[in-house]
Design an enzyme around this catalytic site. Structure first.
Site, short mmCIF file in Angstrom:
data_model
loop_
_atom_site.label_atom_id
_atom_site.label_comp_id
_atom_site.label_asym_id
_atom_site.label_seq_id
_atom_site.Cartn_x
_atom_site.Cartn_y
_atom_site.Cartn_z
N CYS A 6 10.00 0.69 -14.80
CA CYS A 6 10.93 -0.12 -15.61
C CYS A 6 12.13 -0.52 -14.76
O CYS A 6 12.61 -1.65 -14.86
CB CYS A 6 11.39 0.67 -16.84
SG CYS A 6 10.17 0.71 -18.17
N ASP A 29 2.64 -1.56 -2.93
CA ASP A 29 2.74 -0.11 -3.10
C ASP A 29 3.52 0.48 -1.92
O ASP A 29 3.34 0.09 -0.77
CB ASP A 29 1.34 0.51 -3.18
CG ASP A 29 1.38 1.92 -3.75
OD1 ASP A 29 0.91 2.13 -4.87
OD2 ASP A 29 1.90 2.83 -3.05
N GLY A 90 -5.34 11.45 -11.52
CA GLY A 90 -4.23 11.44 -10.56
C GLY A 90 -3.12 10.47 -10.90
O GLY A 90 -2.41 9.99 -10.01
N HIS A 95 3.80 4.73 -16.25
CA HIS A 95 4.00 3.35 -16.70
C HIS A 95 2.75 2.64 -16.17
O HIS A 95 2.55 2.56 -14.94
CB HIS A 95 5.30 2.78 -16.12
CG HIS A 95 5.59 1.36 -16.51
ND1 HIS A 95 6.84 0.92 -16.93
CD2 HIS A 95 4.80 0.25 -16.51
CE1 HIS A 95 6.81 -0.38 -17.19
NE2 HIS A 95 5.58 -0.81 -16.93
N HIS A 97 -0.26 0.70 -14.69
CA HIS A 97 -0.31 -0.24 -13.56
C HIS A 97 -1.74 -0.32 -13.06
O HIS A 97 -2.49 0.66 -13.11
CB HIS A 97 0.62 0.19 -12.44
CG HIS A 97 0.46 1.63 -12.04
ND1 HIS A 97 1.00 2.65 -12.79
CD2 HIS A 97 -0.20 2.21 -11.02
CE1 HIS A 97 0.68 3.81 -12.24
NE2 HIS A 97 -0.06 3.58 -11.16
N HIS A 99 -3.92 -0.81 -9.67
CA HIS A 99 -3.92 -0.85 -8.21
C HIS A 99 -4.90 -1.94 -7.78
O HIS A 99 -6.06 -1.94 -8.21
CB HIS A 99 -4.42 0.46 -7.61
CG HIS A 99 -3.56 1.66 -7.89
ND1 HIS A 99 -2.67 2.16 -6.98
CD2 HIS A 99 -3.48 2.45 -8.98
CE1 HIS A 99 -2.07 3.23 -7.50
NE2 HIS A 99 -2.55 3.43 -8.72
P1 AMP Z 1 -0.69 6.40 -9.80
O1 AMP Z 1 -0.77 7.66 -8.96
O2 AMP Z 1 -2.01 5.78 -10.12
O3 AMP Z 1 0.17 6.64 -11.01
O4 AMP Z 1 0.02 5.32 -8.90
C1 AMP Z 1 1.39 5.30 -8.67
C2 AMP Z 1 1.61 4.48 -7.43
O5 AMP Z 1 2.95 4.05 -7.40
C3 AMP Z 1 1.35 5.24 -6.11
O6 AMP Z 1 0.37 4.55 -5.35
C4 AMP Z 1 2.72 5.22 -5.43
O7 AMP Z 1 2.62 5.08 -4.03
C5 AMP Z 1 3.39 4.01 -6.07
N1 AMP Z 1 4.84 4.02 -6.10
C6 AMP Z 1 5.64 5.04 -6.51
N2 AMP Z 1 6.92 4.68 -6.41
C7 AMP Z 1 6.94 3.41 -5.94
C8 AMP Z 1 7.98 2.48 -5.62
N3 AMP Z 1 9.27 2.79 -5.76
N4 AMP Z 1 7.62 1.26 -5.15
C9 AMP Z 1 6.32 0.94 -4.99
N5 AMP Z 1 5.30 1.77 -5.29
C10 AMP Z 1 5.60 2.99 -5.74
ZN ZN Z 2 8.41 2.06 -17.64
#
Ligand code: AMP
Ligand code: ZN
Length: 111
Positions: A6, A29, A90, A95, A97, A99
């Site tokens: 957010c 990422d 994992g 929030h 998303h 990949h």
């Molecule tokens: P998940 O583990 O599927 O919830 O994916 C979360 C993803 O968010 C991971 O691949 C992290 O590397 C990425 N992530 C976490 N913080 C940030 C950030 N500030 N900017 C960009 N990616 C992020």
């Molecule tokens: Zn959020």
């Protein structure tokens, strides 16, 4: 709300934004697992995939992912979309998303 995505959506935390429309953003990422690793994030906060009832939004997220894949030049070489949900998958950011991964050969099964 104390949610990192957010804050990224609201530009309170910096990110490499490569796509934005009224509903979703696409960012690089921070810890890429492939040469191309983009996150497609809805602007509205949902913790879990199963909490999104809006099928139009879900469809749009996938469509945007494919458009970004094309822009990034991996449309034909191949790409993978992943949505991790809850502990066994994992999920580390609560929030939703997608990949978008590409630029290398992906293994299957994914492990
Ligand atoms: P998940 O583990 O599927 O919830 O994916 C979360 C993803 O968010 C991971 O691949 C992290 O590397 C990425 N992530 C976490 N913080 C940030 C950030 N500030 N900017 C960009 N990616 C992020
Ligand atoms: Zn959020």
């Amino acid at each position: 709300m104390d949610c990192i995505f957010c804050k990224i959506v609201n530009n309170e935390i910096k990110s490499e934004k490569i796509y934005e429309d009224e509903d979703v953003i696409g960012i690089k990422d921070i810890n890429p697992q492939a040469p191309i690793h983009i996150l497609i994030i809805p602007k509205k906060h949902f913790e879990k995939l199963y909490q999104i009832e809006d099928t139009e939004l879900l469809g749009k997220m996938i469509k945007v992912a494919s458009l970004i894949a094309e822009k990034e030049g991996i449309k034909y070489s191949g790409y993978r979309l992943v949505i991790n949900t809850n502990r066994n998958a994992g999920q580390s950011v609560d929030h939703v998303h997608i990949h978008l991964l590409g630029g290398r050969i992906m293994l299957w099964p994914p492990g």
